[in-house]
Scaffold this motif. Structure first.
Motif, PDB file in Angstrom:
ATOM      1  N   HIS A 139       0.638  -1.296   0.106  1.00 60.37           N
ATOM      2  CA  HIS A 139      -0.040  -0.043   0.147  1.00 60.37           C
ATOM      3  C   HIS A 139       0.935   1.292  -0.029  1.00 60.37           C
ATOM      4  O   HIS A 139       1.881   1.326   0.897  1.00 60.37           O
ATOM      5  N   THR A 148       0.518   4.905   1.494  1.00 61.91           N
ATOM      6  CA  THR A 148      -0.166   5.716   2.170  1.00 61.91           C
ATOM      7  C   THR A 148       0.383   6.986   2.368  1.00 61.91           C
ATOM      8  O   THR A 148       1.933   7.177   2.366  1.00 61.91           O
ATOM      9  N   THR A 194      -4.452   4.762   9.843  1.00 65.21           N
ATOM     10  CA  THR A 194      -4.048   4.194   8.420  1.00 65.21           C
ATOM     11  C   THR A 194      -3.684   2.921   8.410  1.00 65.21           C
ATOM     12  O   THR A 194      -3.915   2.150   7.632  1.00 65.21           O
ATOM     13  N   LYS A 242      -6.346   0.645   8.788  1.00 60.26           N
ATOM     14  CA  LYS A 242      -7.092   0.439   7.575  1.00 60.26           C
ATOM     15  C   LYS A 242      -6.655  -0.178   6.430  1.00 60.26           C
ATOM     16  O   LYS A 242      -7.106  -1.339   5.959  1.00 60.26           O
ATOM     17  N   ALA A 243      -4.971  -0.214   6.323  1.00 61.33           N
ATOM     18  CA  ALA A 243      -4.168  -1.058   5.245  1.00 61.33           C
ATOM     19  C   ALA A 243      -4.395  -2.641   5.734  1.00 61.33           C
ATOM     20  O   ALA A 243      -4.475  -3.393   4.777  1.00 61.33           O
ATOM     21  N   GLU A 247      -5.518   3.089  -5.343  1.00 60.17           N
ATOM     22  CA  GLU A 247      -5.932   3.973  -4.021  1.00 60.17           C
ATOM     23  C   GLU A 247      -4.939   4.302  -3.182  1.00 60.17           C
ATOM     24  O   GLU A 247      -3.779   3.606  -3.258  1.00 60.17           O
ATOM     25  N   LEU A 257      -3.911   5.488   0.197  1.00 60.77           N
ATOM     26  CA  LEU A 257      -4.578   5.392   1.674  1.00 60.77           C
ATOM     27  C   LEU A 257      -4.264   6.626   2.524  1.00 60.77           C
ATOM     28  O   LEU A 257      -3.079   6.788   2.481  1.00 60.77           O
TER      29      LEU A 257
END
Ligand SMILES: [Zn+2]
Length: 334
Positions: free
Chosen positions: A194, A196, A203, A206-207, A321, A323
């Motif tokens: 990810h 971010t 964060t 969420k990841a 996306e 993040l």
């Protein structure tokens, strides 16, 4: 005049069209892309696109071909240059390098490369890792490359600014032009990476929620954002006390992955923050199909590019996306 100026001139045009035809209709019957009718017949060729078969749909009384509504729709370039671009992309070439090797304008090639990278990321959107997971974080310098000083798109003909970034101490952040990259690696093989904007507890949670199956066993460093993770069995090593492995608790695979990611990103000679998730997502795709050779990887990308739904989403960059914790407030996370 050199004998071999461009590789794609050696490609056989009919063979390219036959391969694209097979890839497009491999998993679906030959049907009209507008009305889905299968009542279709061959309808001659195009004058300006030799080798491209045209079909007539008896349902909506329109014609179509193998490229209608795909990523390659209405492209004036040959299929050989599309196939070769995808192949070179899988060999980690930059768009500038590909433009030079294929003799095309850099902005055409830049656009194609991003469409194709986004198409590849369509395979990775729902990927989750399971088993024993190692996680680690990296901070990569990424600024405003290719963008105007005030943000947004740069006007044409404007040179890129030479912004040579100095590292600041401590953890990076999007505002400091050093966003974080978090890798989740299963010891069973799969990888999720990810990009971010920050490395806050929210964060990272969420990841983890997106990347890791609930209840998996995590093996991470001792950063407070990892310690606060909920929903997993968790063991960590304390790097500040020079503890790098304790039995099978270590993150050596994650460190190894970053040692491959860094030289991959270096090829592009500076990144824009807005493009970082796209590069990282494409690298994730390449790692997850690393058992296949570049031709097979290119075939996967082209197959998705020939699907009208993923093609239109890839053009808009919907699979990628970046993040951060701000959209945590939305109910989607629970
Ligand atoms: Zn039709």
């Amino acid at each position: 005049m050199p004998v071999l100026s461009y590789l794609h001139h050696l490609f056989n045009r009919d063979q390219c069209h036959a391969s694209i035809h097979t890839l497009r209709w491999k998993e679906r019957p030959l049907q009209c892309p507008r009305c889905q009718s299968q009542d279709v017949d061959p309808w001659g060729m195009y004058h300006d696109r030799p080798g491209c078969q045209r079909y007539w749909c008896h349902g909506c009384k329109h014609t179509f071909n193998d490229l209608t509504n795909t990523l390659l729709h209405q492209s004036k370039r040959s299929l050989a240059s599309w196939i070769l671009t995808t192949f070179l992309l899988c060999l980690s070439c930059s768009s500038r390098r590909i433009a030079r090797e294929l003799g095309l304008h850099i902005s055409t090639r830049y656009r194609w490369c991003w469409w194709l990278r986004h198409t590849a990321v369509s395979y990775e959107t729902d990927r989750q890792v399971e088993g024993t997971i190692e996680a680690d974080d990296l901070y990569h310098t990424a600024g405003q490359k290719g963008q105007a000083k005030q943000g947004g798109k740069k006007s044409l003909g404007h040179r890129a600014r030479g912004r040579r970034k100095k590292r600041e101490p401590g953890r990076g952040h999007d505002d400091k032009d050093r966003p974080a990259i978090i890798a989740w690696i299963s010891r069973q093989g799969a990888v999720v990476i990810h990009a971010t904007k920050d490395f806050t507890v929210q964060t990272v949670q969420k990841a983890a929620h997106l990347a890791v199956h609930a209840g998996c066993r995590l093996s991470t460093g001792s950063a407070s954002s990892y310690r606060a993770l909920k929903g997993y069995m968790h063991a960590f090593v304390n790097h500040t006390q020079k503890e790098y492995a304790r039995g099978d608790v270590h993150e050596n695979r994650a460190e190894c992955l970053f040692s491959l990611l860094k030289p991959y990103l270096r090829v592009f000679r500076g990144l824009s923050k807005t493009n970082l998730p796209g590069y990282v997502g494409f690298f994730q795709f390449l790692r997850n199909v690393r058992q296949q050779n570049a031709c097979q990887q290119a075939e996967l990308i082209l197959r998705a590019a020939l699907d009208p739904t993923s093609a239109s989403q890839a053009r808009r960059g919907e699979f990628v996306e970046y993040l951060d914790h701000f959209d945590l407030l939305q109910p989607a996370i629970n």
